[in-house]
Design a protein around this motif. Structure first.
Motif, PDB file in Angstrom:
ATOM      1  N   PHE A 224      -6.014   1.353  -7.192  1.00  0.00           N
ATOM      2  CA  PHE A 224      -5.139   0.512  -6.383  1.00  0.00           C
ATOM      3  C   PHE A 224      -4.857  -0.818  -7.084  1.00  0.00           C
ATOM      4  CE2 PHE A 224      -5.835   3.282  -2.700  1.00  0.00           C
ATOM      5  CZ  PHE A 224      -4.608   3.184  -2.077  1.00  0.00           C
TER       6      PHE A 224
ATOM      7  N   ASN B 118      -4.997  10.441   0.156  1.00  0.00           N
ATOM      8  CA  ASN B 118      -4.304   9.172   0.363  1.00  0.00           C
ATOM      9  C   ASN B 118      -3.200   9.258   1.412  1.00  0.00           C
ATOM     10  OD1 ASN B 118      -5.840   7.588  -1.336  1.00  0.00           O
ATOM     11  ND2 ASN B 118      -4.549   7.964  -3.121  1.00  0.00           N
TER      12      ASN B 118
ATOM     13  N   VAL C  28       0.838  -1.208   0.000  1.00  0.00           N
ATOM     14  CA  VAL C  28       0.000   0.000   0.000  1.00  0.00           C
ATOM     15  C   VAL C  28       0.872   1.257   0.000  1.00  0.00           C
ATOM     16  CG1 VAL C  28      -1.641   1.361   1.352  1.00  0.00           C
ATOM     17  CG2 VAL C  28      -1.980  -1.095   1.090  1.00  0.00           C
TER      18      VAL C  28
ATOM     19  N   TYR D 123      -8.447  -2.456  -0.402  1.00  0.00           N
ATOM     20  CA  TYR D 123      -8.173  -1.351  -1.330  1.00  0.00           C
ATOM     21  C   TYR D 123      -8.275  -1.781  -2.787  1.00  0.00           C
ATOM     22  CZ  TYR D 123      -6.524   1.240   2.751  1.00  0.00           C
ATOM     23  OH  TYR D 123      -6.436   1.860   3.971  1.00  0.00           O
TER      24      TYR D 123
ATOM     25  N   ASN E  79     -11.210  -0.548  -5.398  1.00  0.00           N
ATOM     26  CA  ASN E  79     -10.655   0.644  -6.038  1.00  0.00           C
ATOM     27  C   ASN E  79      -9.787   0.221  -7.226  1.00  0.00           C
ATOM     28  OD1 ASN E  79      -8.620   2.904  -6.490  1.00  0.00           O
ATOM     29  ND2 ASN E  79      -9.978   3.860  -5.006  1.00  0.00           N
TER      30      ASN E  79
ATOM     31  N   VAL F 288      -4.566   7.309   4.082  1.00  0.00           N
ATOM     32  CA  VAL F 288      -4.456   5.878   3.778  1.00  0.00           C
ATOM     33  C   VAL F 288      -3.059   5.372   4.118  1.00  0.00           C
ATOM     34  CG1 VAL F 288      -4.543   4.166   1.934  1.00  0.00           C
ATOM     35  CG2 VAL F 288      -6.231   6.004   2.001  1.00  0.00           C
TER      36      VAL F 288
ATOM     37  N   VAL G 289     -13.598  -0.454   4.348  1.00  0.00           N
ATOM     38  CA  VAL G 289     -12.539  -0.495   5.355  1.00  0.00           C
ATOM     39  C   VAL G 289     -13.123  -0.265   6.744  1.00  0.00           C
ATOM     40  CG1 VAL G 289     -10.431   0.633   6.154  1.00  0.00           C
ATOM     41  CG2 VAL G 289     -10.762   0.202   3.720  1.00  0.00           C
TER      42      VAL G 289
ATOM     43  N   THR H 269     -14.969   2.415  -1.036  1.00  0.00           N
ATOM     44  CA  THR H 269     -13.760   1.718  -0.589  1.00  0.00           C
ATOM     45  C   THR H 269     -13.527   1.929   0.894  1.00  0.00           C
ATOM     46  OG1 THR H 269     -12.763   2.001  -2.764  1.00  0.00           O
ATOM     47  CG2 THR H 269     -11.279   1.480  -0.949  1.00  0.00           C
ATOM     48  N   LEU H 270     -13.589   3.174   1.326  1.00  0.00           N
ATOM     49  CA  LEU H 270     -13.296   3.477   2.720  1.00  0.00           C
ATOM     50  C   LEU H 270     -14.432   3.053   3.645  1.00  0.00           C
ATOM     51  CD1 LEU H 270     -11.621   6.899   2.045  1.00  0.00           C
ATOM     52  CD2 LEU H 270     -10.512   4.750   2.607  1.00  0.00           C
TER      53      LEU H 270
ATOM     54  N   ASN I 172      -7.089  -4.765   5.409  1.00  0.00           N
ATOM     55  CA  ASN I 172      -7.076  -3.449   4.778  1.00  0.00           C
ATOM     56  C   ASN I 172      -6.352  -3.430   3.431  1.00  0.00           C
ATOM     57  OD1 ASN I 172      -8.640  -2.214   6.727  1.00  0.00           O
ATOM     58  ND2 ASN I 172      -6.908  -1.465   7.908  1.00  0.00           N
TER      59      ASN I 172
END
Length: 358
Positions: free
Chosen positions: A295, A40, A25, A288, A292, A43, A239, A235-236, A284
């Protein structure tokens, strides 16, 4: 014997995937231009917390697990280990809260987002998150706020004393401090994050309705921007959902255990809820790319990155391709840029090195 081997395999797999995934990541955001966004930074902060958990905490937790709860390293290191565990967990919670606030601003006020969320404010927010996490993790355990008699735990515990009765390396939550700590560091941020995402999805529905009512030319531009923001929000949100599923049993179990008068020895429920929480740091980096596309592309570029010798071969292939095109085009009528076939330039882009981060 088989059970022990399976435990070894599971624990080692979790540690390796956690470390490798979160390194990926950080590299993806750092090297791939499509991910060079200010949002990000949060992130990366979350990935750093998960990475440090995998490097500093999970190996020690695996040792304790394989030794049936016995801690062989003495009381001082036990306190440091517990503080680090709390540090990275608190940092993850506060970072997710900051991410949800940033998502709300990006969705609700897209025109003012760049003026509100500046690099300086993002840096200040990340610094504050880690400073608060350090305070709530190291101060209580080294000041004795978490014990029933308000004395620092494990001070008389030396290396080799792990076989004595009642010697368990765990956070002693045996007074009213636990209620304040759990409420302020988990349940309150969790309620705020859930409320924030509820507001985000309401605003998203309203934006979709407004886009359909606008002129077609403006709608296409607005729709592309909003769809990108919505994908990041999904996406988040995934998470966040994984965080709740993984850590809610942990905090609930330890809150109940902390209200009891004596410290209970680790058992199967203790191990399950603890490692379920640790699995969040493993999930996690998987979530991503699952939600996404940027990613996914960045992961593919990093995992399929070619070495210097292959880059030389790529550039030589470009030169040969240009030379053959030139020879083939001798005597042919010249064309303008608009008349050139885009397919003639496509192979040149495909054979460029895939991991150009600058």
């Amino acid at each position: 014997m088989v059970t022990t081997a399976l435990r070894w395999l599971f624990l080692i797999s979790v540690i390796i995937i956690t470390i490798g995934g979160n390194v990926l990541v950080c590299l993806a955001v750092g090297l791939c231009r499509r991910l060079w966004r200010l949002s990000n930074c949060f992130v990366v902060s979350l990935a750093v917390a998960d990475l440090l958990l995998g490097l500093l905490v999970l190996p020690l937790s695996a040792v304790v697990e394989l030794r049936n709860g016995n801690w062989p390293f003495g009381g001082t290191l036990c306190n440091v280990y517990i503080a680090l565990d709390v540090l990275f967990c608190t940092s993850s919670i506060l970072t997710l809260l900051a991410i949800s606030v940033n998502r709300y601003l990006a969705i609700s006020s897209p025109l003012n987002h760049s003026r509100i969320v500046t690099p300086r404010r993002v840096a200040l927010a990340i610094t504050s998150i880690w400073a608060i996490s350090l305070a709530v993790s190291f101060l209580p355990i080294h000041m004795g706020w978490n014990t029933a008699d308000y004395r620092v735990q494990n001070l008389d515990w030396l290396i080799g004393d792990e076989d004595k009765e009642g010697r368990y390396c765990q956070f002693e939550w045996n007074n009213n401090y636990i209620l304040i700590y759990v409420f302020a560091s988990f349940y309150l941020p969790l309620v705020l994050m859930c409320g924030m995402y509820l507001c985000i999805f309401r605003v998203a529905r309203e934006q979709v309705r407004r886009i359909r009512a606008t002129t077609p030319s403006f709608a296409r531009l607005a729709k592309a921007t909003i769809i990108r923001e919505h994908k990041a929000t999904v996406t988040l949100a995934a998470v966040l959902g994984a965080f709740v599923i993984c850590w809610f049993p942990y905090f609930t179990f330890f809150t109940c255990m902390g209200m009891m008068e004596k410290t209970n020895p680790p058992n199967i429920i203790h191990s399950v809820v603890l490692w379920l929480g640790y699995l969040n740091s493993t999930l996690n980096p998987i979530l991503y790319p699952a939600f996404n596309r940027d990613f996914r592309r960045a992961y593919a570029q990093l995992l399929l990155c070619r070495g210097p010798s292959q880059r030389k071969q790529s550039f030589s292939n470009i030169s040969v391709h240009k030379l053959l095109s030139f020879i083939h085009g001798i005597g042919a009528p010249q064309t303008t840029d608009k008349q050139k076939d885009p397919a003639n330039t496509e192979p040149e882009e495909k054979i460029l090195p895939v991991c150009q981060g600058t």
